[in-house]
Write an enzyme that holds these catalytic residues in place. Structure first.
Site, PDB file in Angstrom:
ATOM      1  N   GLU A 261       0.664  -6.318 -10.581  1.00  0.00           N
ATOM      2  CA  GLU A 261       0.455  -7.689 -10.091  1.00  0.00           C
ATOM      3  C   GLU A 261       0.359  -7.617  -8.580  1.00  0.00           C
ATOM      4  O   GLU A 261       1.361  -7.382  -7.909  1.00  0.00           O
ATOM      5  CB  GLU A 261       1.656  -8.583 -10.457  1.00  0.00           C
ATOM      6  CG  GLU A 261       1.899  -8.760 -11.934  1.00  0.00           C
ATOM      7  CD  GLU A 261       0.951  -9.751 -12.571  1.00  0.00           C
ATOM      8  OE1 GLU A 261       0.129 -10.359 -11.847  1.00  0.00           O
ATOM      9  OE2 GLU A 261       1.017  -9.897 -13.789  1.00  0.00           O
TER      10      GLU A 261
ATOM     11  N   CYS B 180       1.729 -15.084  -3.327  1.00  0.00           N
ATOM     12  CA  CYS B 180       0.557 -14.362  -3.845  1.00  0.00           C
ATOM     13  C   CYS B 180      -0.492 -15.336  -4.351  1.00  0.00           C
ATOM     14  O   CYS B 180      -1.677 -15.098  -4.187  1.00  0.00           O
ATOM     15  CB  CYS B 180       0.965 -13.370  -4.922  1.00  0.00           C
ATOM     16  SG  CYS B 180       1.881 -14.101  -6.265  1.00  0.00           S
TER      17      CYS B 180
HETATM   18  P1  NDP Z   1       4.547  -3.866  -0.981  1.00  0.00           P
HETATM   19  O1  NDP Z   1       3.364  -3.402  -1.747  1.00  0.00           O
HETATM   20  O2  NDP Z   1       4.717  -3.412   0.408  1.00  0.00           O
HETATM   21  O3  NDP Z   1       5.895  -3.483  -1.737  1.00  0.00           O
HETATM   22  C1  NDP Z   1       6.147  -3.864  -3.059  1.00  0.00           C
HETATM   23  C2  NDP Z   1       7.250  -3.011  -3.627  1.00  0.00           C
HETATM   24  O4  NDP Z   1       6.792  -1.670  -3.782  1.00  0.00           O
HETATM   25  C3  NDP Z   1       8.486  -2.928  -2.740  1.00  0.00           C
HETATM   26  O5  NDP Z   1       9.643  -2.902  -3.550  1.00  0.00           O
HETATM   27  C4  NDP Z   1       8.282  -1.611  -2.026  1.00  0.00           C
HETATM   28  O6  NDP Z   1       9.483  -1.038  -1.573  1.00  0.00           O
HETATM   29  C5  NDP Z   1       7.709  -0.774  -3.149  1.00  0.00           C
HETATM   30  N1  NDP Z   1       6.991   0.422  -2.696  1.00  0.00           N
HETATM   31  C6  NDP Z   1       6.494   0.717  -1.471  1.00  0.00           C
HETATM   32  N2  NDP Z   1       5.873   1.923  -1.489  1.00  0.00           N
HETATM   33  C7  NDP Z   1       5.972   2.392  -2.745  1.00  0.00           C
HETATM   34  C8  NDP Z   1       5.514   3.571  -3.406  1.00  0.00           C
HETATM   35  N3  NDP Z   1       4.804   4.512  -2.774  1.00  0.00           N
HETATM   36  N4  NDP Z   1       5.784   3.709  -4.712  1.00  0.00           N
HETATM   37  C9  NDP Z   1       6.454   2.759  -5.383  1.00  0.00           C
HETATM   38  N5  NDP Z   1       6.930   1.635  -4.824  1.00  0.00           N
HETATM   39  C10 NDP Z   1       6.682   1.436  -3.522  1.00  0.00           C
HETATM   40  O7  NDP Z   1       4.490  -5.460  -1.088  1.00  0.00           O
HETATM   41  P2  NDP Z   1       5.417  -6.503  -0.391  1.00  0.00           P
HETATM   42  O8  NDP Z   1       6.838  -6.281  -0.738  1.00  0.00           O
HETATM   43  O9  NDP Z   1       5.004  -6.562   1.023  1.00  0.00           O
HETATM   44  O10 NDP Z   1       4.980  -7.870  -1.131  1.00  0.00           O
HETATM   45  C11 NDP Z   1       3.907  -8.636  -0.720  1.00  0.00           C
HETATM   46  C12 NDP Z   1       2.717  -8.397  -1.622  1.00  0.00           C
HETATM   47  O11 NDP Z   1       3.058  -8.698  -2.963  1.00  0.00           O
HETATM   48  C13 NDP Z   1       1.565  -9.320  -1.292  1.00  0.00           C
HETATM   49  O12 NDP Z   1       0.347  -8.604  -1.308  1.00  0.00           O
HETATM   50  C14 NDP Z   1       1.589 -10.336  -2.418  1.00  0.00           C
HETATM   51  O13 NDP Z   1       0.374 -10.963  -2.657  1.00  0.00           O
HETATM   52  C15 NDP Z   1       2.059  -9.511  -3.552  1.00  0.00           C
HETATM   53  N6  NDP Z   1       2.633 -10.358  -4.594  1.00  0.00           N
HETATM   54  C16 NDP Z   1       1.957 -10.483  -5.781  1.00  0.00           C
HETATM   55  C17 NDP Z   1       2.432 -11.311  -6.771  1.00  0.00           C
HETATM   56  C18 NDP Z   1       1.734 -11.392  -8.094  1.00  0.00           C
HETATM   57  O14 NDP Z   1       2.373 -11.751  -9.059  1.00  0.00           O
HETATM   58  N7  NDP Z   1       0.479 -11.059  -8.210  1.00  0.00           N
HETATM   59  C19 NDP Z   1       3.652 -12.093  -6.582  1.00  0.00           C
HETATM   60  C20 NDP Z   1       4.304 -11.877  -5.327  1.00  0.00           C
HETATM   61  C21 NDP Z   1       3.781 -11.024  -4.377  1.00  0.00           C
HETATM   62  P3  NDP Z   1       9.954  -1.265  -0.072  1.00  0.00           P
HETATM   63  O15 NDP Z   1       9.949  -2.747   0.164  1.00  0.00           O
HETATM   64  O16 NDP Z   1      11.316  -0.678  -0.113  1.00  0.00           O
HETATM   65  O17 NDP Z   1       8.950  -0.532   0.787  1.00  0.00           O
END
Ligand code: NDP
Length: 494
Positions: free
Chosen positions: A240, A274
């Site tokens: 997502e 999002c």
């Molecule tokens: P990120 O992609 O930066 O991070 C998402 C999660 O992935 C965090 O827990 C992060 O950890 C983790 N992560 C980072 N690197 C890795 C890796 N290499 N492998 C596995 N996990 C990893 O997103 P954001 O937290 O910045 O969230 C914002 C984004 O989420 C926006 O693009 C938004 O649109 C989307 N979003 C989508 C939704 C939907 O349902 N479609 C709903 C809500 C948000 P850490 O934070 O510790 O780096």
């Protein structure tokens, strides 16, 4: 801390983005620790899966009651870690509670073994299909809706009989810890729902830990990395990701309702949604009046640190420069700011910005901004609006304001969810599947589809009686298949 140093640290702190005050300290779990958590969860799942739907529902209902009773406690943690206004945190928890109830209530109906017709040729068989738990589901969540978004996977995965290992965003570990510890109050026997914390490397370790499915919510770029990591072990993924949702205003729309919705959809949660509205396409004949209404509504909104502020800060510090670059790029390409402008970016806050007549190749149109900004472009008619709305790589949500053609236009949008004459409302209907296409990802949370995402389909045929013809046997007679073909022709005569 630099990337390499922080990944090697044993713990990290979560900060209040409004004040930079430390609000919690959490361990950075190593790959070994993540794997151990998944192994413990695997044992726990055997017990949880064995409880059956009714007992699981009882436990999930008890958790829901606890969440309701202590809603403000969790809302406080959410405010401290994201900076969002208190009522926005409460509103998010309204959705959490409602989805949890739906998942627990409907899991049995959606997933239990059901009969399907075996067809004429196989009428000696009783055929059934059933959706069994996958085992252990890994959930990786973002920070913007730190409770509702991961719970869209967690509630449904638990109701389907899985154990869950949750890795919250490094910005919101406290919300994850609160959810896991309260679940343990109603399910103390086994670690059915457990937590791992840390940075991206901990999330990456969860992808490779042997979970039976990985549900990721976050940015498209990280989604691709998650998918690549999961590919190594053929671990199925639900992805997502972000969006660039458009709101379309038709000539016959209720303009005040459309303007209110555009501003709420674009600015609520400081635009860090999002399925937030990022682009508006308005039919020329009503554009001026619509823009005036948006300007009046958005111009009054003020970000701030107080719990009653309209908007909180930008939670993730690095996002501020992205928002700034989108505003600057649009203005340099000829857009006009009718609310705010370059000066609206005052880290950690961004005041509302409304940009009009924004060239379609601007970053504010093509890339997810994730800030309290709106673009408004005039179009000749709704057909042009649909064409432009569909002209991005993302395909998450969308909204149509039209009195006569709402449902017809909704079908034209390349989006997983559409709200007609409202915004974002589909996220609050638990029975509706939620998810996107294209760069917004794939798979569905919420609703019956969301329950089935966390189940493995099993098809079973049970022979009721021996069929007079036995074509699938080496003992079949020489005329058996010919007879079968005669029956086939009779059955398929028309
Ligand atoms: P990120 O992609 O930066 O991070 C998402 C999660 O992935 C965090 O827990 C992060 O950890 C983790 N992560 C980072 N690197 C890795 C890796 N290499 N492998 C596995 N996990 C990893 O997103 P954001 O937290 O910045 O969230 C914002 C984004 O989420 C926006 O693009 C938004 O649109 C989307 N979003 C989508 C939704 C939907 O349902 N479609 C709903 C809500 C948000 P850490 O934070 O510790 O780096």
């Amino acid at each position: 801390m630099t990337g390499a140093v922080r990944e090697q640290a044993e713990s990290f702190t979560s900060l209040d983005p409004r004040t930079s005050e430390v609000v919690g300290e959490y361990p950075v779990h190593s790959a070994l620790q993540v794997r151990a958590a998944v192994e413990r969860a695997r044992e726990a799942q055997l017990w949880w899966g064995g409880l059956g739907f009714a007992e699981r529902k009882r436990r999930l209902d008890a958790w829901r009651q606890l969440l309701l009773k202590r809603l403000d406690e969790l809302a406080g943690v959410m405010c401290a870690e994201t900076g969002k206004p208190l009522d926005d945190a409460r509103l998010e928890l309204v959705l959490v509670v409602d989805h949890l109830q739906w998942a627990a209530k409907n899991a049995e109906k959606v997933l239990k073994r059901r009969k399907v017709s075996s067809g004429v040729l196989m009428s000696n068989q009783a055929s059934t299909v059933e959706y069994l738990p996958l085992g252990v589901v890994g959930v990786i969540g973002p920070w913007n809706y730190p409770a509702h978004t991961p719970m869209g996977s967690i509630s449904y995965a638990l109701a389907a009989g899985n154990a869950v290992v949750f890795k919250p965003s490094e910005l919101t570990p406290g919300v994850g810890a609160w959810l896991v510890s309260t679940f343990a109050e109603v399910v103390p026997e086994w670690p059915v729902f457990s937590l791992v914390t840390g940075f991206g490397a901990t999330g990456a370790a969860l992808c490779k830990s042997g979970v039976d499915k990985l549900a990721f919510t976050g940015s498209t770029a990280t989604g691709k990395r998650v998918m690549a990591a999961c590919a190594e072990t053929l671990t199925p993924v639900l992805v997502e990701c972000g969006g660039k949702d458009a709101l379309i205003v038709d000539a016959d729309a209720d303009l005040e309702a459309a303007a209110q919705a555009a501003v709420w959809g674009g600015m609520a949660n400081a635009g860090q949604t999002c399925v937030g509205v990022e682009r508006v396409y308005v039919v020329d004949s009503v554009a001026q009046e619509f823009i005036e209404r948006v300007t009046r509504i958005a111009g009054r909104l003020k970000p701030g640190a107080e719990p009653t502020a309209d908007l909180g800060p930008i939670t993730m510090p690095s996002q501020v420069s992205i928002i700034q670059s989108h505003i600057e790029d649009a203005l340099s390409k000829g857009a006009m700011a009718v609310v705010g402008g370059k000066e609206s970016v005052r880290e950690p806050y961004v005041e509302p910005v409304v940009l009009v007549d924004v060239p379609e190749d601007s970053l504010a149109i093509t890339e997810e901004t994730f800030g309290p900004t709106l673009t408004i472009n005039r179009v000749a008619d709704v057909d042009e609006a649909i064409r432009l709305a569909n002209g991005v790589r993302y395909g998450l949500g969308g909204a149509i304001f039209s009195r006569a053609r709402g449902m017809e236009l909704a079908r034209e949008l390349r989006a997983g969810m559409v709200a007609v004459n409202s915004v974002v409302s589909f996220a609050a209907v638990p029975a509706l599947p939620f998810g996107g296409i294209g760069d917004s990802g794939f798979g569905r949370i919420h609703g019956a589809d969301g329950l089935r995402e966390f189940a493995r389909t099993q098809a079973v045929t049970r022979q009721k009686f021996k069929a007079p013809l036995q074509p699938m046997s080496f003992a079949r007679g020489s005329r058996t298949v010919r007879r079968l073909l005669r029956i086939l022709r009779l059955v398929h005569r028309r």
